[in-house]
Motif scaffolding. Structure first.
Motif, PDB file in Angstrom:
ATOM      1  N   UNK A   1     -95.162  53.386  21.475  1.00  0.00           N
ATOM      2  CA  UNK A   1     -95.052  54.860  20.986  1.00  0.00           C
ATOM      3  C   UNK A   1     -93.842  55.017  20.031  1.00  0.00           C
ATOM      4  N   UNK A   2     -92.708  54.521  20.413  1.00  0.00           N
ATOM      5  CA  UNK A   2     -91.711  54.758  19.495  1.00  0.00           C
ATOM      6  C   UNK A   2     -91.663  53.863  18.335  1.00  0.00           C
ATOM      7  N   UNK A   3     -91.732  52.676  18.351  1.00  0.00           N
ATOM      8  CA  UNK A   3     -91.700  51.779  17.348  1.00  0.00           C
ATOM      9  C   UNK A   3     -92.866  52.240  16.356  1.00  0.00           C
ATOM     10  N   UNK A   4     -93.990  52.457  16.417  1.00  0.00           N
ATOM     11  CA  UNK A   4     -94.754  53.101  15.431  1.00  0.00           C
ATOM     12  C   UNK A   4     -94.428  54.279  14.754  1.00  0.00           C
ATOM     13  N   UNK A   5     -93.858  55.219  15.759  1.00  0.00           N
ATOM     14  CA  UNK A   5     -93.407  56.388  14.881  1.00  0.00           C
ATOM     15  C   UNK A   5     -92.131  56.337  14.136  1.00  0.00           C
ATOM     16  N   UNK A   6     -91.372  55.472  14.418  1.00  0.00           N
ATOM     17  CA  UNK A   6     -89.939  55.385  13.743  1.00  0.00           C
ATOM     18  C   UNK A   6     -90.333  54.520  12.162  1.00  0.00           C
ATOM     19  N   UNK A   7     -91.098  53.452  12.488  1.00  0.00           N
ATOM     20  CA  UNK A   7     -91.645  52.794  11.498  1.00  0.00           C
ATOM     21  C   UNK A   7     -92.128  53.749  10.194  1.00  0.00           C
ATOM     22  N   UNK A   8     -93.168  54.625  10.869  1.00  0.00           N
ATOM     23  CA  UNK A   8     -93.754  55.501   9.739  1.00  0.00           C
ATOM     24  C   UNK A   8     -92.695  56.453   9.302  1.00  0.00           C
ATOM     25  N   UNK A   9     -91.915  57.034  10.241  1.00  0.00           N
ATOM     26  CA  UNK A   9     -90.908  57.871   9.742  1.00  0.00           C
ATOM     27  C   UNK A   9     -89.833  57.237   8.786  1.00  0.00           C
ATOM     28  N   UNK A  10     -89.668  55.874   8.737  1.00  0.00           N
ATOM     29  CA  UNK A  10     -88.696  55.222   8.054  1.00  0.00           C
ATOM     30  C   UNK A  10     -89.242  55.097   6.731  1.00  0.00           C
ATOM     31  N   UNK A  11     -90.489  54.570   6.736  1.00  0.00           N
ATOM     32  CA  UNK A  11     -91.564  54.461   5.448  1.00  0.00           C
ATOM     33  C   UNK A  11     -91.675  55.531   4.701  1.00  0.00           C
ATOM     34  N   UNK A  12     -91.880  56.810   5.273  1.00  0.00           N
ATOM     35  CA  UNK A  12     -92.069  58.005   4.645  1.00  0.00           C
ATOM     36  C   UNK A  12     -90.939  58.386   4.004  1.00  0.00           C
ATOM     37  N   UNK A  13     -89.781  58.397   4.699  1.00  0.00           N
ATOM     38  CA  UNK A  13     -88.260  58.851   4.182  1.00  0.00           C
ATOM     39  C   UNK A  13     -87.707  57.940   3.224  1.00  0.00           C
ATOM     40  N   UNK A  14     -88.429  56.823   3.170  1.00  0.00           N
ATOM     41  CA  UNK A  14     -87.837  55.803   2.210  1.00  0.00           C
ATOM     42  C   UNK A  14     -88.487  55.531   0.886  1.00  0.00           C
ATOM     43  N   UNK A  15     -89.632  56.514   0.777  1.00  0.00           N
ATOM     44  CA  UNK A  15     -90.463  56.599  -0.444  1.00  0.00           C
ATOM     45  C   UNK A  15     -89.477  57.148  -1.590  1.00  0.00           C
ATOM     46  N   UNK A  16     -89.473  55.963  -2.540  1.00  0.00           N
ATOM     47  CA  UNK A  16     -88.953  56.550  -3.931  1.00  0.00           C
ATOM     48  C   UNK A  16     -87.412  56.145  -3.954  1.00  0.00           C
ATOM     49  N   UNK A  17     -86.891  55.777  -2.935  1.00  0.00           N
ATOM     50  CA  UNK A  17     -85.574  55.398  -2.593  1.00  0.00           C
ATOM     51  C   UNK A  17     -85.070  53.792  -2.659  1.00  0.00           C
ATOM     52  N   UNK A  18     -84.170  53.579  -3.317  1.00  0.00           N
ATOM     53  CA  UNK A  18     -83.667  52.323  -3.558  1.00  0.00           C
ATOM     54  C   UNK A  18     -82.820  51.981  -2.032  1.00  0.00           C
ATOM     55  N   UNK A  19     -82.707  50.575  -2.048  1.00  0.00           N
ATOM     56  CA  UNK A  19     -81.722  50.244  -0.810  1.00  0.00           C
ATOM     57  C   UNK A  19     -80.351  50.870  -0.898  1.00  0.00           C
ATOM     58  N   UNK A  20     -79.809  51.097  -1.873  1.00  0.00           N
ATOM     59  CA  UNK A  20     -78.551  51.562  -1.968  1.00  0.00           C
ATOM     60  C   UNK A  20     -78.550  53.022  -1.461  1.00  0.00           C
ATOM     61  N   UNK A  21     -79.712  53.859  -2.110  1.00  0.00           N
ATOM     62  CA  UNK A  21     -79.954  55.221  -1.694  1.00  0.00           C
ATOM     63  C   UNK A  21     -80.009  55.333  -0.036  1.00  0.00           C
ATOM     64  N   UNK A  22     -80.773  54.500   0.413  1.00  0.00           N
ATOM     65  CA  UNK A  22     -80.680  54.418   2.114  1.00  0.00           C
ATOM     66  C   UNK A  22     -79.687  54.276   2.608  1.00  0.00           C
ATOM     67  N   UNK A  23     -78.667  53.284   2.038  1.00  0.00           N
ATOM     68  CA  UNK A  23     -77.407  52.990   2.701  1.00  0.00           C
ATOM     69  C   UNK A  23     -76.479  54.168   2.423  1.00  0.00           C
ATOM     70  N   UNK A  24     -76.425  54.998   1.470  1.00  0.00           N
ATOM     71  CA  UNK A  24     -75.710  56.077   1.386  1.00  0.00           C
ATOM     72  C   UNK A  24     -76.113  57.237   2.118  1.00  0.00           C
ATOM     73  N   UNK A  25     -77.435  57.329   2.540  1.00  0.00           N
ATOM     74  CA  UNK A  25     -77.789  58.350   3.419  1.00  0.00           C
ATOM     75  C   UNK A  25     -77.500  57.981   4.742  1.00  0.00           C
ATOM     76  N   UNK A  26     -77.512  56.741   5.198  1.00  0.00           N
ATOM     77  CA  UNK A  26     -76.878  56.248   6.695  1.00  0.00           C
ATOM     78  C   UNK A  26     -75.544  56.502   6.771  1.00  0.00           C
TER      79      UNK A  26
END
Length: 496
Positions: A452-477
């Motif tokens: 349940x949780x792993x598919x949910x978070x993988x999907x969420x992380x994929x969606x929220x990472x669209x169009x973002x670089x690795x640095x963008x995701x790092x700065x968000x975190x």
């Protein structure tokens, strides 16, 4: 008199307050050793992070204390100072004492600066007897100058008494868990409490401040006292016990006997979390077996680093083979490992950081407890790093919790260290571990996560990472982690 003891709400980003809310053992132990004619209550502010100012104000109004005690680690000290100022702004007559590691190591600096303004007393070192003596002095029963381990304000100036000798642990009473005013201590949804079986460590690790607190000593509680403590914790709702010992494996034979005593007393119905050295675990093939029988489920294992060069810098010696043996012993006995890792040494390059995470991954370490080396006040490591010009943050102690980069290396900036720690943790570590040991310990929880949780978070992380670089995701975190302890900045107002 009426006494109210607070612990601080700040948490380390690696430990979410949603899943780990531990009571402060120091204030519980001080409360247990306060003379009986005083009324004492305990307030762990980690339980009130979302309503901090109103919870503090209500506790003051409800219990009307004559004396407030605050306990703070180094990264929590600024919070303690602001809380003290907040209380003084409402009730100038309340006397406020500060204690804990930071106050003990930095009492002269605190007392001689603006940081010391809200405090009337500094309780240095072990506080059980010093705090009680301080209350006697407030009542006029003893002279201020005759209380070892105390700094006190007189006519606007602080006076520092001589240090107090280390306590005889046989004379200490049990912690006062019944004096806690709030509920909600937990780990993974189950009741959590803290118990100690010993104090101190004789090792010479130069990144650690413990020897400035206790010296290079190792003192132990009697097994009978420990069993009473466990009984008391269980009566107060504990299902998990975290042993707070600085180095419980310093005496391996004693630790083995302690495990036997836990089984004999029937306390192996609890589940235990301990921190241990790889040398101690690796030294005995029977220790891990006894630990498993006693109910020890999770070990924070001080692997520290897999580089021989860096281990030498930390005064740790060559531990790699012992580390591999310790991992094997623990995993063979179905014990989960939180791997302690220290990064950011002077010669570290990106490949050194990657090497440590790769080792943890191949060794099937269940959880990662990685830290960036921190120049804690009064440690030998701090002196070395400052001399080499590698400390980039010398005085903002709110970031001295192992998560934030306060140093650089000869090849990497602080920003590089912060990013690379995040990058390789993200690459190799996952909250949804499915190693055999993890599965065996958390079968139902793991099924929930996998399906349940792993598919949910993988999907969420994929969606929220669209169009973002690795640095963008790092700065968000990183922004999210900054906000974790920024409750003071948002809604905690110090009255002038």
């Amino acid at each position: 008199m009426k006494i109210l003891l607070f612990s601080m709400p700040d948490t380390v980003p690696q430990f979410s307050a949603k899943t780990w809310r531990a009571p402060n053992l120091a204030i519980s132990s001080i409360a247990g050793n306060i003379p009986l004619h005083h009324e004492v209550v305990l307030a762990d502010l980690v339980l009130k992070r979302k309503t901090l100012p109103s919870s503090i104000k209500k506790a003051i109004e409800d219990y009307q204390p004559d004396v407030v005690g605050l306990s703070a680690m180094t990264f929590q000290f600024d919070t303690a100072r602001r809380i003290a100022a907040f209380i003084k702004s409402m009730h100038k007559e309340i006397k406020i004492a500060i204690g804990g590691y930071h106050a003990t190591l930095m009492y002269e600096e605190v007392a001689s600066s603006n940081e010391g303004k809200p405090f009337d007393y500094v309780v240095r070192g072990e506080g059980e007897k010093t705090f009680g003596d301080m209350l006697d002095a407030i009542e006029g029963k003893r002279e201020w100058k005759d209380i070892p381990g105390l700094s006190y304000r007189c006519n606007g100036d602080f006076f520092h008494n001589s240090p107090r000798p280390l306590e005889n642990l046989d004379t200490l009473q049990l912690p006062r868990r019944d004096a806690r005013i709030w509920d909600g201590y937990l780990f993974s949804g189950k009741g959590l409490d803290m118990v100690e079986t010993s104090r101190g460590c004789t090792m010479t690790c130069n990144f650690c401040s413990m020897n400035r607190m206790y010296g290079r000593t190792f003192r132990t509680y009697r097994f009978e006292r420990i069993m009473l403590d466990l009984t008391n914790a269980k009566k107060n709702g504990a299902r998990y016990i975290a042993f707070a010992d600085d180095n419980i494996t310093l005496n391996v034979k004693r630790f083995e006997s302690l495990c036997d005593a836990i089984v004999e007393a029937g306390h192996n119905d609890l589940r235990y979390i301990v921190q241990a050295s790889t040398t101690g675990i690796a030294s005995s093939p029977t220790l891990a077996q006894k630990m498993a029988r006693a109910g020890i489920q999770i070990v924070f294992l001080g692997i520290e680093n897999v580089s021989e060069r860096n281990l030498k810098l930390m005064n740790k010696g060559n531990m790699l083979e012992k580390t591999k043996r310790a991992i094997e012993y623990l995993h063979n006995n179905n014990i989960l490992i939180v791997g302690g890792m220290i990064l950011g040494h002077a010669e570290d390059k990106e490949e050194d950081i990657a090497q440590n995470f790769e080792f943890f991954d191949k060794a099937n370490i269940d959880f990662y407890g990685e830290q960036i080396i921190t120049p804690y006040p009064k440690t030998g490591m701090r002196d070395i790093l400052i001399k080499e010009g590698l400390v980039t943050n010398t005085d903002d102690y709110s970031k001295y919790n192992g998560f934030w980069a306060n140093v650089k290396t000869k090849y990497l900036s602080s920003e590089d260290l912060q990013f690379l720690r995040w990058k390789y943790k993200r690459k190799y570590s996952t909250f949804f571990k499915t190693t055999p040991v993890f599965k065996a310990n958390f079968v139902m929880v793991n099924l929930l996560r996998v399906f349940i949780l792993r598919p949910y978070y993988r999907t969420k992380n994929f969606i929220t990472s669209i169009g973002k670089t690795e640095r963008n995701i790092f700065e968000r975190d990183m922004k999210r982690f900054v906000e974790m302890n920024n409750f003071l900045g948002r809604d905690f107002k110090e009255k002038k």
